[in-house]
Structures are given as structure tokens and as C-alpha cells.
Design a protein around this motif. Structure first.
Motif, short mmCIF file in Angstrom:
data_model
loop_
_atom_site.label_atom_id
_atom_site.label_comp_id
_atom_site.label_asym_id
_atom_site.label_seq_id
_atom_site.Cartn_x
_atom_site.Cartn_y
_atom_site.Cartn_z
N GLY A 202 0.69 -1.07 0.05
CA GLY A 202 -0.06 -0.02 -0.01
C GLY A 202 0.85 1.22 0.04
N VAL A 203 2.02 1.16 0.56
CA VAL A 203 2.76 2.35 0.91
C VAL A 203 3.60 2.47 -0.69
CG1 VAL A 203 4.96 3.52 1.71
CG2 VAL A 203 3.28 2.13 3.36
N LEU A 204 3.94 1.36 -1.35
CA LEU A 204 4.76 1.38 -2.42
C LEU A 204 3.88 2.18 -3.60
CD1 LEU A 204 7.06 -1.57 -2.32
CD2 LEU A 204 7.53 0.80 -1.71
N LEU A 205 2.47 1.63 -3.54
CA LEU A 205 1.32 2.08 -4.47
C LEU A 205 1.48 3.62 -4.58
CD1 LEU A 205 -1.26 -0.29 -5.01
CD2 LEU A 205 0.97 0.03 -6.21
N GLN A 206 1.73 4.19 -3.49
CA GLN A 206 1.66 5.57 -3.15
C GLN A 206 2.88 6.53 -3.63
OE1 GLN A 206 -0.34 7.45 0.57
NE2 GLN A 206 -0.79 5.06 0.93
N SER A 207 3.65 5.65 -4.00
CA SER A 207 5.22 6.20 -4.55
C SER A 207 5.07 7.17 -5.61
CB SER A 207 6.12 5.38 -4.64
OG SER A 207 7.28 5.72 -5.40
N THR A 208 5.79 8.42 -5.89
CA THR A 208 5.69 9.15 -6.86
C THR A 208 6.59 8.46 -8.09
OG1 THR A 208 7.39 10.36 -5.98
CG2 THR A 208 5.11 10.98 -5.59
N THR A 209 7.27 7.72 -7.72
CA THR A 209 8.11 6.89 -8.72
C THR A 209 7.36 5.86 -9.59
OG1 THR A 209 10.14 7.46 -7.31
CG2 THR A 209 10.36 5.94 -9.24
N PRO A 210 7.00 6.11 -10.77
CA PRO A 210 6.37 4.96 -11.45
C PRO A 210 7.22 3.56 -11.48
CG PRO A 210 6.44 7.10 -12.89
CD PRO A 210 7.34 7.09 -11.66
N ARG A 211 8.24 3.49 -11.62
CA ARG A 211 8.55 2.30 -11.57
C ARG A 211 8.44 1.17 -10.30
NH1 ARG A 211 12.83 1.69 -8.28
NH2 ARG A 211 14.24 3.48 -7.78
N VAL A 212 8.38 2.05 -9.30
CA VAL A 212 8.36 1.45 -7.89
C VAL A 212 6.85 1.06 -7.72
CG1 VAL A 212 7.90 1.83 -5.48
CG2 VAL A 212 10.18 2.81 -6.55
N ARG A 213 5.61 1.80 -8.24
CA ARG A 213 4.31 1.23 -8.33
C ARG A 213 4.15 0.25 -9.08
NH1 ARG A 213 3.72 7.13 -9.23
NH2 ARG A 213 3.04 6.68 -11.27
N TYR A 305 -3.27 5.25 -6.71
CA TYR A 305 -3.15 5.41 -5.48
C TYR A 305 -2.07 6.55 -5.14
CZ TYR A 305 -6.15 1.53 -5.08
OH TYR A 305 -7.22 0.51 -5.34
N THR A 306 -1.22 6.68 -6.12
CA THR A 306 -0.05 7.94 -5.69
C THR A 306 -0.60 9.20 -5.94
OG1 THR A 306 2.04 8.69 -6.49
CG2 THR A 306 0.60 8.26 -8.29
N PRO A 307 -0.48 10.05 -4.92
CA PRO A 307 -0.92 11.30 -4.74
C PRO A 307 -0.87 12.16 -5.95
CG PRO A 307 0.38 10.79 -2.68
CD PRO A 307 0.74 9.61 -3.86
N ILE A 308 -1.80 12.84 -6.45
CA ILE A 308 -1.79 13.55 -7.65
C ILE A 308 -0.94 14.70 -7.45
CG2 ILE A 308 -2.97 14.87 -9.33
CD1 ILE A 308 -5.42 13.26 -8.77
N THR A 309 -0.80 15.23 -6.20
CA THR A 309 -0.07 16.28 -5.84
C THR A 309 1.37 16.19 -5.67
OG1 THR A 309 -0.77 16.00 -3.44
CG2 THR A 309 -2.12 17.52 -4.72
N GLY A 310 2.00 14.91 -5.82
CA GLY A 310 3.45 14.64 -5.57
C GLY A 310 3.37 14.02 -4.50
#
Length: 601
Positions: A202-213, A305-310
């Protein structure tokens, strides 16, 4: 490589203290034997309750007392097992408790049929003849509603004795998903190797780095997909159990049977599905906005799930989150806050993730214990929301048990999620009132919109899937992995629209949703969230009578029908009005978020 700590390495102050339930396992085992003996003895009361009002009281309280003892045992064993599902000792205790549930159910299976064998007039005559039974009137009224669905004593005993067998599929699913699945190593945003887990996912899906998600998404599902046919087997068996039990008890469907337990009419479920589907355009609008703001050529399911605001501009340690929770919930009054503070200081919360610990979060407990909370803490805004959510459950339990006798000392599943999501709404309002930075406000609004998406839209999507597989199984359709994935994938596409790529992995999402084993539970998350929107607005109005009406709901337990409890609190859930209010709030906050997004470009 970062690894989860073993249970023994977790600091004591971050673990729950279960010694107030039982000081040690030996005390637990002693009570197990006492309950077994009491279960054997209670069989001798069969045939006595109709002799007089005094006998009805004596037999009824004996049955309730036995279940009260059982509840304490079960809670202790389940909490112990959940803190480390790989611990063989506590697997054994949990197994003993589950077996004891079936033993007690079998030993008391005669009680309800004997009560219902009395005519309504004869039963009421017995109640009226014994003043002490006045406090049990609603209990008997609810029981009477099951008259057409209660079997003979021998049939009830047979079903009760099979409960341990009926629960085997859900237990297998739980052990497999919580203890046996081994997830791959992935890299976080800093390039460090981390062992993937449900909590970390759940935490990694919120990452701002696409490859992590993407890596987290594909890594998690690569494991679930290895066992998709096993998960199909466990889920299909669970659905067959629901359908079999409903048919045996003369219900038209498993849905009708499940909702009847909470005295909820079908129109509540149907209103939800119909209203949500009529507002799918708002979800599509939000998904389109997400893709545009993120600037992605393609929006995937793992980008939702990644915050749109960064990068999240708000994060909290557990200690900081406690203080924020107290401030956000202060509108509920000083006594409520005192009780929350007591939860924080009495080791009633198991905070951090450890090896083998059950995933997710919940509030649990018994009538004679404090409410306990299981968390898998991450220093995130999401964890703060989870904390106040579970605290809502715990305060509901506290106020119910403090104000109701044992027979009404629990509350319907239908109203359970309302207290928790009311707290979430209050936290959102608090953050929007105290955070002036446009970036922070945008983040909070995005979090709310995501929460609405995940609770109202997503849980209704789950509800549609759950109802579909029950109906298909009832019609003789084999619930294979391919069959369920095909329907789920198409359902997902309809909900999220053409702005997002329905990655093939998402069709197998049903494999990792434990709530599908809870028998028509998920729809109540959506109805609860929508009702909580109205209740939060009433509380925040500043009208003390509306706050007291809400606290009255927390104190009611099961002393009245769930829908009556909610009407007294200010929400009529037989009508779609409260759902429309929720969607109006969603649209309003979506519009505000769009404006902030323009300013932040």
C-alpha cells in the motif's frame, strides 16, 4: 535489505497487552475446559424454558453467560494468533477456540427452536409474567423474526456442529495469504531492496516513482496468480457454504439471509448499487483528472493511489498521529477524547508490522475486555486515517458496552462501519480547516477523493462481484478462476472507464480480498461511508443536540433495529437521500481540487 522484525524484537510499548484478558496461556486453557464442561451441562436445560417466566429467564441467562465466556476465550486466542500467524502455539489456541465455538453452538442449538416453538402469544405471556425478562424483550422480538428460518432442534444441532467445517475455506485462505505467501524483493524509490508485503504494498503504490508502483503491483500479483486456482477453490467453497446455509434456512438467496441477520431490507443494497452506478461519471471524471495531472501517457491501475499532488507533504510518526487524532476528534466532546486518550496509554493498540502479523487493521474485543486495535503502522497520512477509523470502531464498542447489558452489548455489522468513517470525515474536515498551504490542501482533498473512490465506489464494485458469484453458484455455474477473473476484469473496466488501462493482473484482484469470505459484508463499507458524511455534517454544525444524537447511536448497541438506531441519529438509510448527499460532497470537493490543481501548475 530491510526485513520485517520478528515479533520478539518489537518494543513492548508498541504491542498490545492481553494480560487483562488472561494473565497467561494456562489461564486460557483452564477456561477452555470450564466452557467445555458448561457446554455439556447446558444441554440438560433443554425442555425447561417453557414451564414458566422464571424458567425462561434462568435458561436464557445461562445460554447468554456461556456465550459470554466463549467470547472472551475466542478474542484472546484470535488476537494472539493475529499478532504472529506463523506461531504454532497460537495457531493451536486459535484452533481450540474455533472448535469451541462449534461445540457451544451445538450444545445450545436447541434454545432458539424451543423459544420459537412457542406461539407469539404464549411467549409474550411468559415474558410478561417475569419482570426480569423486560430487559430481554427486544432480544425475543428479533428472535421471533427468525421463526420461519429456524429448523428443528436436531437440524439446528447438526448445522451448529458443522460450523468448524463450514469455516475451513476461510481459514485456509487466511493461513495461505497471511502466513504462507512469500513475496519478492523489490526496490523502493531510493533503489534499496525491500521485501514486499501486503502492508508495504500500500505504501509503495503511493510512491511518486512510476517504476516503484509498477514493480510492487506486478510483484504482488505474480505471487497471487501462482495460487489463483487454489484461491478460486477456497472462495467457491465459501460461496457454496453461504448458499447452502441460506437454502437450508428457507431464504431465497444468500444475500437475503445475510441481510436478514441485521434486519436490513433488500432496498438498502439495491439503492446503493443503483445510485453508485448512476454516478460512475463522477469517478470517470476523477480518473481522467488524475491522468492529466500526473502527465502520464497511460494511466494504469497501479497509478490510482499515488498522490496527484506529488510526494506526500504530510507524514506522521505514531506519536504525532495520536496528537492529531485527539485534535480532530475533539468535536465529539471531552468524554470521547478522554476515552481515546485511555486507549493510547493502556497498550490497547498493536502498532507496527512484524513477521507473520495479520495484514491490514481492525478493532476487536469482547464485552468483558477493552477494545483492541491492530495496526501495521507506516509514517503516512493513510496510517493516521486508519488510526482514527479503527478508533471509531473502538469507541463504538466502548460506549455500547458501557451503556448496554450483555444481550445488547454488541452492534450490528451494518452500523459498524458508520462510526469509523464518521471519524475519517471529521479528520478530513479538521485538516482542511487547519492546513492553508495550497499544496497541503490539495493533498488532503486528493486523499478524500481517493478514500471515497476506495470506499464507496470500490466496495460497491466488490458488492456487485460478490452478489454475482453467489447467484452464479446458486444457478449451478462452476466458479473457476478464469470465470471469476473474466467477470471481475469487465466489471473493473466499467467502473473506472476508458481513462485507465485495466492491467491483466487486476482481473485477479478477487484473490487477495479477504472480505469476500465475510458473507455480504463489503456493501456496508459503502453505505457506512455515505451515512457518515451526513452524520459528520450534523456534528460539525455545532448543534449539541445533533452531537448527542450521534453519541446516542454509539451507546445503542443492538437495543433497537439498526435502521431505527440510524433514524434516531439523523439518517434514514432506506432512502437514497444520504447517498446523494455523499455524491454531492464528492463532486464539490472534486471541483475544489480541480481549481487548486490549476493554481499549482
Amino acid at each position: 535489505m530491510k526485513q520485517l522484525p520478528k515479533r520478539s524484537a518489537v518494543p513492548e510499548q508498541l504491542t498490545w497487552d492481553l494480560t487483562s484478558i488472561y494473565p497467561d496461556d494456562a489461564s486460557f486453557k483452564k477456561d477452555v475446559q470450564q466452557v467445555k464442561d458448561a457446554a455439556e451441562q447446558i444441554k440438560s436445560l433443554s425442555g425447561q424454558l417453557s414451564r414458566s417466566g422464571a424458567d425462561l429467564y434462568r435458561v436464557t441467562t445461562a445460554v447468554l453467560d456461556l456465550n459470554r465466556q466463549l467470547e472472551r476465550l475466542y478474542v484472546y486466542a484470535s488476537l494472539k494468533n493475529d499478532q504472529d500467524t506463523g506461531n504454532a502455539t497460537y495457531q493451536d489456541l486459535a484452533g481450540q477456540a474455533e472448535s469451541l465455538v462449534a461445540t457451544v453452538a451445538s450444545a445450545t442449538a436447541w434454545y432458539e427452536p424451543e423459544v420459537l416453538a412457542l406461539s407469539a402469544a404464549d411467549l409474550q405471556k411468559l415474558i410478561d409474567s417475569e419482570p426480569r425478562l423486560a430487559d430481554y424483550q427486544h432480544l425475543f422480538d428479533v428472535l421471533a423474526e427468525q421463526r420461519d428460518h429456524t429448523l428443528s432442534t436436531s437440524e439446528e444441532k447438526l448445522l451448529a456442529g458443522a460450523q468448524d467445517i463450514f469455516g475451513a475455506s476461510a481459514k485456509t485462505y487466511s493461513v495461505l495469504s497471511d502466513a504462507d505467501l512469500k513475496f519478492p524483493v523489490v526496490q523502493d524509490a531510493e533503489g534499496k531492496d525491500v521485501r514486499l508485503s501486503e502492508g508495504l504494498y500500500g505504501v509503495l503504490l503511493q510512491s511518486t516513482t512510476p517504476r516503484v508502483r509498477e514493480q510492487a503491483f506486478k510483484g504482488l500479483y505474480s505471487v497471487y496468480q501462482q495460487f489463483r486456482h487454489t484461491f478460486a477453490s477456497t472462495l467457491a467453497s465459501e460461496v457454496k457454504t453461504h448458499n447452502f446455509t441460506a437454502k437450508t434456512r428457507h431464504y431465497a438467496s444468500a444475500r437475503e439471509a445475510a441481510m436478514a441477520e441485521n434486519q436490513i431490507p433488500a432496498q438498502v443494497y439495491d439503492n446503493l448499487v443503483t445510485t453508485v452506478n448512476s454516478h460512475l461519471d463522477s469517478l470517470h471524471d476523477y480518473v481522467h483528472l488524475r491522468r492529466d495531472i500526473l502527465g502520464l501517457p497511460e494511466l494504469h491501475m497501479y497509478d490510482l493511489y499515488t498522490p496527484i499532488t506529488g510526494e506526500p507533504s504530510l507524514s506522521y510518526t505514531y506519536e504525532e498521529a495520536q496528537q492529531e487524532a485527539l485534535k480532530a476528534l475533539s468535536v465529539l466532546g471531552p468524554d470521547y477524547i478522554d476515552q481515546v486518550q485511555a486507549m493510547f496509554t493502556s497498550r490497547a493498540i498493536d502498532v507496527v508490522e512484524n513477521q507473520g502479523k495479520r495484514t491490514g487493521a481492525y478493532s476487536g474485543g469482547a464485552y468483558d475486555t477493552k477494545p483492541y486495535i491492530l495496526l501495521n503502522w507506516q509514517d503516512s497520512l493513510e496510517s493516521l486515517f486508519t488510526l482514527v477509523h479503527e478508533m471509531g470502531h473502538s469507541m463504538h464498542s466502548h460506549y455500547t458496552r458501557a451503556n448496554q447489558p450483555f444481550q445488547y452489548g454488541d452492534y450490528s455489522i451494518f452500523v459498524a462501519e458508520i462510526a469509523s468513517t464518521t471519524n475519517e470525515n471529521l479528520l478530513t474536515d479538521y485538516l482542511l480547516k487547519t492546513q492553508t498551504d495550497p499544496k497541503v490542501r490539495a493533498y488532503v482533498l486528493n486523499h478524500y477523493l481517493d478514500g471515497f473512490k476506495g470506499t464507496v465506489y470500490r466496495q460497491t464494485q466488490f458488492a456487485e462481484f460478490e452478489d454475482f458469484i453467489h447467484q452464479q453458484a446458486a444457478d449451478g455455474q462452476s466458479l473457476t478462476a478464469d470465470f471469476m477473473s473474466d467477470f471481475y476484469g469487465k466489471l473493473n473496466e466499467r467502473y473506472y472507464g476508458d481513462a485507465v488501462i485495466s492491467d491483466p493482473e487486476i482481473a485477479d484482484e478477487w484473490t487477495r480480498i479477504p472480505h469476500f469470505y465475510y458473507n455480504y459484508y463489503v456493501y456496508q463499507y459503502a453505505t457506512g461511508f455515505a451515512a457518515a458524511t451526513t452524520l459528520a455534517q450534523r456534528i460539525l454544525s455545532g448543534d449539541p443536540e445533533k452531537r448527542e444524537a450521534y453519541l446516542g447511536y454509539l451507546k445503542s448497541g443492538s437495543s433497537a433495529a439498526p435502521l431505527d438506531v440510524m433514524r434516531a441519529a439523523g439518517v434514514d438509510m432506506t432512502k437514497p437521500d444520504y447517498l446523494e448527499t455523499a455524491f454531492a460532497t464528492f463532486d464539490e470537493r472534486l471541483a475544489e481540487f480541480k481549481e487548486l490543481a490549476k493554481q499549482l501548475k
